[in-house]
Design a protein around this motif. Structure first.
Motif, PDB file in Angstrom:
ATOM      1  N   ARG A  81      -6.511   3.944  -0.728  1.00 27.73           N
ATOM      2  CA  ARG A  81      -5.852   2.570  -0.995  1.00 27.73           C
ATOM      3  C   ARG A  81      -6.856   1.720  -2.027  1.00 27.73           C
ATOM      4  O   ARG A  81      -8.344   1.804  -2.077  1.00 27.73           O
ATOM      5  N   GLY A  88      -2.914  -0.129  -3.325  1.00 22.68           N
ATOM      6  CA  GLY A  88      -3.397  -1.484  -1.977  1.00 22.68           C
ATOM      7  C   GLY A  88      -3.233  -3.188  -2.479  1.00 22.68           C
ATOM      8  O   GLY A  88      -3.141  -3.548  -3.263  1.00 22.68           O
ATOM      9  N   THR A 123       0.518  -1.001  -0.051  1.00 13.16           N
ATOM     10  CA  THR A 123      -0.126   0.000  -0.252  1.00 13.16           C
ATOM     11  C   THR A 123       0.947   0.975  -0.094  1.00 13.16           C
ATOM     12  O   THR A 123       2.114   1.457   1.118  1.00 13.16           O
ATOM     13  N   ASP A 136      -5.183   3.630   7.500  1.00 15.36           N
ATOM     14  CA  ASP A 136      -4.180   4.345   6.527  1.00 15.36           C
ATOM     15  C   ASP A 136      -3.673   5.904   6.993  1.00 15.36           C
ATOM     16  O   ASP A 136      -3.180   6.111   6.541  1.00 15.36           O
TER      17      ASP A 136
END
Length: 271
Positions: free
Chosen positions: A62, A69, A13, A84
């Motif tokens: 993402r 991702g 990611t 995130d």
């Protein structure tokens, strides 16, 4: 001036962040979180209406926009998107900030504010936000959503007939459709499959920063009555403003009005 930068969070990611305005701003940094199907570009016209002294950072979640991702269907939950952003913010070299979340991004913003894991959050602006409650689509509607972004034709139909109440310029429709198609298969499926069903009410009831909710008068995705019953009812100090004539795509349909509301909110908080 806009600049883009990739921030690597882990092996699978990386988040793309589009920054606008001076790094040394007298105001709190505004961090923008987009809707399901959007990207940082969703906010480009809204950001253009903010004063040049404002610093903003628009994030691609993402699997959307230019972010990457994991190739896993379980890794796109609201909790994961919030993780995130919470991991990213300390990397941005900012002090105080305000979260602006639209639709799905609004649910993420509510969770972040309620969890209180990141220092510096001064307030949140929720634009046609998905409620913190669990919401399960009927089977036929879920099937429709799972294929909504499967082709240019279906994405354009959804944009024009479901998400917006005002007629959009064709170049804006093309931008939206491009973002919808660009999302990876796991990010596209996660929201209708399980993310909208996540219940984050317990965390959201702990939000203790100022909250502004902006709704669209003609929004059929997150109608004003639902915002009152399921968002404002769980954040008792939140304020609601309604944009007349607009549908769900407020940052695209009414960018000047949305920017004005955000500007007033930021100035008030910073004062």
């Amino acid at each position: 001036m806009q600049t883009s930068k990739q921030y690597r969070l882990n092996n699978s990611t990386s988040l793309n962040v589009v920054s606008s305005g001076p790094s040394e701003s007298p105001h709190s940094t505004i961090i923008f979180l987009h809707f399901w199907g959007g990207s940082a570009r969703t906010y480009s016209t809204t950001i253009a209406h903010l004063p040049p002294s404002f610093n903003s950072k628009a994030i691609d979640f993402r699997g959307w926009g230019s972010s990457t991702g994991p190739q896993s269907p379980e890794e796109y939950s609201i909790h994961q998107l919030a993780d995130d952003v919470e991991t990213l913010i300390p990397k941005l070299d900012i002090k105080d900030f305000i979260l602006v979340g639209h639709s799905m991004g609004g649910k993420v913003a509510q969770l972040i504010a309620g969890r209180k894991r990141v220092k510096g959050l001064k307030g949140i602006v929720l634009i046609a936000p998905a409620p913190p409650t669990s919401f399960e689509l009927p089977g036929d509607m879920k099937a429709q959503q799972l294929t909504a972004y499967s082709s240019p034709e279906s994405a354009e139909f959804v944009t024009k007939n479901v998400l917006s109440a005002l007629e959009l310029r064709q170049e804006l429709v093309a931008l939206l459709v491009d973002d919808m198609l660009k999302g990876n298969e796991f990010a596209k499926a996660a929201w209708p499959e399980y993310a909208m069903g996540e219940d984050v009410v317990e965390e959201v009831r702990k939000v203790n920063v100022p909250v502004l909710v902006i709704g669209g008068e003609k929004d059929v995705v997150e109608p004003i009555e639902r915002l009152k019953k399921e968002v404002l009812a769980n954040i008792d100090h939140a304020e609601l403003l309604v944009v007349e004539g607009s549908g769900h795509l407020l940052p695209i349909e009414a960018p000047a009005q949305v920017a004005s509301y955000i500007q007033d909110f930021v100035v008030k908080i910073d004062a």
